[in-house]
Design a protein around this motif. Structure first.
Motif, PDB file in Angstrom:
ATOM      1  N   VAL A  28       0.919  -1.114  -0.064  1.00  0.00           N
ATOM      2  CA  VAL A  28      -0.078  -0.390   0.056  1.00  0.00           C
ATOM      3  C   VAL A  28       1.113   1.534   0.191  1.00  0.00           C
ATOM      4  O   VAL A  28       1.937   1.258   0.868  1.00  0.00           O
ATOM      5  N   TYR A  30       2.128   4.835   0.745  1.00  0.00           N
ATOM      6  CA  TYR A  30       2.190   5.540   2.264  1.00  0.00           C
ATOM      7  C   TYR A  30       2.803   7.466   1.911  1.00  0.00           C
ATOM      8  O   TYR A  30       3.576   7.044   1.635  1.00  0.00           O
ATOM      9  N   PHE A  36      -3.798   6.955   7.225  1.00  0.00           N
ATOM     10  CA  PHE A  36      -3.884   6.349   8.405  1.00  0.00           C
ATOM     11  C   PHE A  36      -3.212   5.966  10.529  1.00  0.00           C
ATOM     12  O   PHE A  36      -3.778   5.136  10.757  1.00  0.00           O
ATOM     13  N   ARG A  38      -4.471   8.478  11.792  1.00  0.00           N
ATOM     14  CA  ARG A  38      -5.639   8.826  12.209  1.00  0.00           C
ATOM     15  C   ARG A  38      -6.234   8.864  13.816  1.00  0.00           C
ATOM     16  O   ARG A  38      -6.524   9.626  14.449  1.00  0.00           O
ATOM     17  N   ALA A  74       2.634  14.959  -6.188  1.00  0.00           N
ATOM     18  CA  ALA A  74       1.875  14.513  -4.948  1.00  0.00           C
ATOM     19  C   ALA A  74       2.280  14.532  -3.465  1.00  0.00           C
ATOM     20  O   ALA A  74       1.541  14.408  -2.993  1.00  0.00           O
ATOM     21  N   ALA A 100      -6.858  21.224   9.436  1.00  0.00           N
ATOM     22  CA  ALA A 100      -6.688  20.514  10.363  1.00  0.00           C
ATOM     23  C   ALA A 100      -5.588  21.629  10.816  1.00  0.00           C
ATOM     24  O   ALA A 100      -6.460  23.024  10.567  1.00  0.00           O
ATOM     25  N   VAL A 104      -0.660  18.732  11.025  1.00  0.00           N
ATOM     26  CA  VAL A 104      -0.841  17.674  10.388  1.00  0.00           C
ATOM     27  C   VAL A 104      -0.598  18.707   9.017  1.00  0.00           C
ATOM     28  O   VAL A 104       0.239  17.766   7.640  1.00  0.00           O
ATOM     29  N   GLY A 111      -1.326  14.546  -3.022  1.00  0.00           N
ATOM     30  CA  GLY A 111      -1.835  13.525  -3.289  1.00  0.00           C
ATOM     31  C   GLY A 111      -2.396  12.478  -2.288  1.00  0.00           C
ATOM     32  O   GLY A 111      -3.303  12.117  -2.124  1.00  0.00           O
ATOM     33  N   CYS A 115      -6.133  10.758  -2.241  1.00  0.00           N
ATOM     34  CA  CYS A 115      -6.583   9.685  -2.528  1.00  0.00           C
ATOM     35  C   CYS A 115      -6.510   8.999  -1.719  1.00  0.00           C
ATOM     36  O   CYS A 115      -7.483   7.526  -1.651  1.00  0.00           O
ATOM     37  N   SER A 117      -8.384   6.814   1.337  1.00  0.00           N
ATOM     38  CA  SER A 117      -9.356   6.260   1.425  1.00  0.00           C
ATOM     39  C   SER A 117     -10.706   6.323   1.950  1.00  0.00           C
ATOM     40  O   SER A 117     -11.880   5.725   2.519  1.00  0.00           O
ATOM     41  N   LEU A 156      -7.881   4.599 -10.052  1.00  0.00           N
ATOM     42  CA  LEU A 156      -6.568   4.286  -9.325  1.00  0.00           C
ATOM     43  C   LEU A 156      -7.104   2.459  -9.273  1.00  0.00           C
ATOM     44  O   LEU A 156      -7.830   2.520  -8.457  1.00  0.00           O
ATOM     45  N   ILE A 161      -0.589   4.844  -9.229  1.00  0.00           N
ATOM     46  CA  ILE A 161      -0.515   6.021  -7.914  1.00  0.00           C
ATOM     47  C   ILE A 161      -0.780   7.642  -8.758  1.00  0.00           C
ATOM     48  O   ILE A 161      -0.689   7.685  -9.851  1.00  0.00           O
ATOM     49  N   LEU A 162      -0.826   7.799  -8.075  1.00  0.00           N
ATOM     50  CA  LEU A 162      -0.897   9.738  -8.471  1.00  0.00           C
ATOM     51  C   LEU A 162       0.194  10.319  -8.448  1.00  0.00           C
ATOM     52  O   LEU A 162       0.759   9.887  -7.467  1.00  0.00           O
ATOM     53  N   ASN A 189     -14.269  17.742  11.431  1.00  0.00           N
ATOM     54  CA  ASN A 189     -13.500  18.566  10.644  1.00  0.00           C
ATOM     55  C   ASN A 189     -14.119  18.116   9.289  1.00  0.00           C
ATOM     56  O   ASN A 189     -14.074  19.110   8.339  1.00  0.00           O
TER      57      ASN A 189
HETATM   58  C1  LIG Z   1      -6.316  15.942  12.698  1.00  0.00           C
HETATM   59  C2  LIG Z   1      -6.561  15.958  11.850  1.00  0.00           C
HETATM   60  C3  LIG Z   1      -7.364  16.295  10.889  1.00  0.00           C
HETATM   61  C4  LIG Z   1      -7.855  16.452   9.637  1.00  0.00           C
HETATM   62  N1  LIG Z   1      -8.663  17.178   9.048  1.00  0.00           N
HETATM   63  C5  LIG Z   1      -8.958  16.950   7.714  1.00  0.00           C
HETATM   64  C6  LIG Z   1      -9.442  18.547   7.439  1.00  0.00           C
HETATM   65  O1  LIG Z   1     -10.025  18.839   8.016  1.00  0.00           O
HETATM   66  N2  LIG Z   1     -10.342  18.291   6.132  1.00  0.00           N
HETATM   67  C7  LIG Z   1      -8.758  17.836   4.797  1.00  0.00           C
HETATM   68  O2  LIG Z   1      -9.916  17.379   3.820  1.00  0.00           O
HETATM   69  N3  LIG Z   1      -8.531  16.869   5.778  1.00  0.00           N
HETATM   70  C8  LIG Z   1      -8.584  16.470   6.923  1.00  0.00           C
HETATM   71  N4  LIG Z   1      -7.405  15.546   7.379  1.00  0.00           N
HETATM   72  C9  LIG Z   1      -7.058  14.685   6.775  1.00  0.00           C
HETATM   73  C10 LIG Z   1      -5.420  14.683   5.765  1.00  0.00           C
HETATM   74  O3  LIG Z   1      -5.589  15.984   4.905  1.00  0.00           O
HETATM   75  C11 LIG Z   1      -5.902  13.777   5.254  1.00  0.00           C
HETATM   76  O4  LIG Z   1      -5.203  12.575   6.476  1.00  0.00           O
HETATM   77  C12 LIG Z   1      -4.374  13.383   4.553  1.00  0.00           C
HETATM   78  O5  LIG Z   1      -4.449  14.395   3.416  1.00  0.00           O
HETATM   79  C13 LIG Z   1      -3.621  12.606   3.738  1.00  0.00           C
HETATM   80  O6  LIG Z   1      -2.885  12.978   3.199  1.00  0.00           O
HETATM   81  P1  LIG Z   1      -1.523  11.813   4.203  1.00  0.00           P
HETATM   82  O7  LIG Z   1      -0.063  12.166   3.367  1.00  0.00           O
HETATM   83  O8  LIG Z   1      -0.834  11.760   5.510  1.00  0.00           O
HETATM   84  O9  LIG Z   1      -1.786  10.098   3.059  1.00  0.00           O
HETATM   85  P2  LIG Z   1      -1.744   8.840   3.603  1.00  0.00           P
HETATM   86  O10 LIG Z   1      -2.140   8.698   4.567  1.00  0.00           O
HETATM   87  O11 LIG Z   1      -0.351   8.066   3.515  1.00  0.00           O
HETATM   88  O12 LIG Z   1      -2.301   8.238   2.433  1.00  0.00           O
HETATM   89  C14 LIG Z   1      -3.910   8.534   2.701  1.00  0.00           C
HETATM   90  C15 LIG Z   1      -4.123   7.712   1.807  1.00  0.00           C
HETATM   91  O13 LIG Z   1      -4.178   7.943  -0.135  1.00  0.00           O
HETATM   92  C16 LIG Z   1      -3.454   6.805   0.186  1.00  0.00           C
HETATM   93  N5  LIG Z   1      -1.908   8.139  -1.240  1.00  0.00           N
HETATM   94  C17 LIG Z   1      -1.184   8.824  -0.415  1.00  0.00           C
HETATM   95  N6  LIG Z   1      -0.583   9.016  -1.853  1.00  0.00           N
HETATM   96  C18 LIG Z   1      -1.129   8.131  -2.747  1.00  0.00           C
HETATM   97  C19 LIG Z   1      -0.333   9.042  -4.198  1.00  0.00           C
HETATM   98  N7  LIG Z   1       0.421   9.396  -4.596  1.00  0.00           N
HETATM   99  N8  LIG Z   1      -0.743   7.517  -4.788  1.00  0.00           N
HETATM  100  C20 LIG Z   1      -2.255   7.115  -4.548  1.00  0.00           C
HETATM  101  N9  LIG Z   1      -2.226   6.623  -3.201  1.00  0.00           N
HETATM  102  C21 LIG Z   1      -1.636   7.397  -2.538  1.00  0.00           C
HETATM  103  C22 LIG Z   1      -2.538   6.147   0.772  1.00  0.00           C
HETATM  104  O14 LIG Z   1      -2.267   4.369   0.532  1.00  0.00           O
HETATM  105  C23 LIG Z   1      -3.717   6.326   2.307  1.00  0.00           C
HETATM  106  O15 LIG Z   1      -4.423   5.076   0.634  1.00  0.00           O
HETATM  107  C24 LIG Z   1      -6.860  16.180   8.957  1.00  0.00           C
HETATM  108  C25 LIG Z   1      -6.748  14.436   9.215  1.00  0.00           C
HETATM  109  C26 LIG Z   1      -6.015  14.716  10.211  1.00  0.00           C
HETATM  110  C27 LIG Z   1      -5.561  13.638  11.390  1.00  0.00           C
END
Ligand SMILES: Cc1cc2nc3c(=O)[nH]c(=O)nc-3n(C[C@H](O)[C@H](O)[C@H](O)COP(=O)(O)OP(=O)(O)OC[C@H]3O[C@@H](n4cnc5c(N)ncnc54)[C@H](O)[C@@H]3O)c2cc1C
Length: 278
Positions: A28, A30, A36, A38, A74, A100, A104, A111, A115, A117, A156, A161-162, A189
């Motif tokens: 998967v 990351y 993952f 949260r 991404a 957030a 965060v 990306g 993406c 889930s 996807l 990947i994106l 939120n």
């Molecule tokens: C406390 C808290 C508050 C939040 N509040 C908000 C909010 O108000 N509004 C909002 O929109 N979001 C909010 N979020 C969500 C946060 O913005 C998303 O968790 C975040 O954008 C996911 O990004 P990440 O890089 O951590 O992705 P990851 O957690 O690493 O991945 C998320 C998913 O996408 C997949 N993925 C990641 N990158 C790619 C890629 N390039 N191609 C294909 N699949 C991919 C992964 O496999 C996974 O399934 C909040 C999160 C937290 C922890």
């Protein structure tokens, strides 16, 4: 090799990524990991069995600009986008400000937000309204898809990947971002609903209008937008009123939007279209 242990790979380029994926088909991707982690407040966190951390793929962290587009890798972090300054469309700025907190946003990526889930996140509404295009890569393929199609039904496939987000650089005269709580989850939120309202004009003629609403899915009422094209600004009260009525009718028969959300949405649409009127 102990198959009970989690494995984390850090591919350095796309060749590495897809060959590892070929060996571990259930691996998967990351990005920042915030999705993952949260809901995990325990000491030992749970992760997928095999993780492909995208952090070392330089190409995914690139930001480039042409005269017409801003291209964002991404793996660009939400807070990195803030630092680009005025080139970032104001509406995207407003959206990110409301995601957030700083901590965060320092680790979550554009990306990952697209993406995720766990459902549609906030950027989906803004990127749809801005007519963004997404690049998707597989081992032997590269395709572009519009944000609107992507968020309608995540296309996807396994082992894709994106990679890039392409944003047209258009100056909007009027851009409004509203986030309001959904009925079912006032405190979360993330499941909040979003309204994006963009308009631009040539002299006093309205030339482009996009109104996008995100709840569990993305809604856009093109018929109402078309009805205002070419109209003089400020709009007459009658035209603004008809626009709201058009939305009322559009939402009327929809079972996938709660009465609570319909009322909140109509109130926001009304507020904004009347700001364009005399
Ligand atoms: C406390 C808290 C508050 C939040 N509040 C908000 C909010 O108000 N509004 C909002 O929109 N979001 C909010 N979020 C969500 C946060 O913005 C998303 O968790 C975040 O954008 C996911 O990004 P990440 O890089 O951590 O992705 P990851 O957690 O690493 O991945 C998320 C998913 O996408 C997949 N993925 C990641 N990158 C790619 C890629 N390039 N191609 C294909 N699949 C991919 C992964 O496999 C996974 O399934 C909040 C999160 C937290 C922890």
């Amino acid at each position: 090799m102990d198959t009970n242990l989690n494995q984390v790979f850090y591919p350095a380029n796309f060749n590495d990524l897809f060959s590892t994926w070929n060996r571990y088909p259930d691996a998967v991707p990351y990005a920042g990991g915030t999705d993952f982690l949260r809901w995990q407040s325990i000491n030992i966190i749970k992760l997928p069995k095999v993780v492909l951390c995208l952090d070392k793929i330089e190409e995914l962290r690139r930001i480039t600009r042409t005269e017409q587009y801003l291209e964002i890798g991404a793996m660009v972090k939400l807070n990195q986008l803030f630092r680009l300054g005025k080139i970032v469309p104001q509406i995207l700025y407003r959206c990110m400000e409301n995601i957030a907190g700083v901590q965060v946003r320092n680790i979550s990526t554009i990306g990952g937000n697209i993406c995720a889930s766990s459902g549609l996140h906030d950027l989906s509404a803004v990127l749809t309204a801005l007519d963004a295009q997404y690049e998707i890569r597989g081992a032997n393929s590269t395709t572009w898809i519009s944000a609107v199609r992507f968020h309608d039904k995540n296309p996807l496939k396994k082992q894709e990947i994106l990679t890039r987000i392409r944003l047209p650089l258009i100056q909007w005269d009027y851009s409004i971002y509203k986030k309001f709580p959904s009925k079912d989850n006032f405190l979360d939120n993330l499941s909040a609903e979003v309204l994006v309202f963009l308009a631009r004009a040539k002299k006093t003629i309205l030339t482009d209008l996009r109104v996008v609403y995100k709840s569990g899915k993305i809604l856009r009422n093109r018929n109402s937008e078309d009805s205002l094209m070419g109209k003089n600004l400020p709009l007459s009260r009658k035209i603004a009123f008809e626009f709201v009525e058009n939305w009322k009718e559009f939402l009327g028969g929809r079972r996938d939007v709660s009465e609570f959300s319909k009322n909140a949405l109509l109130k926001n649409i009304e507020e904004n279209v009347f700001l364009l009127s005399d």
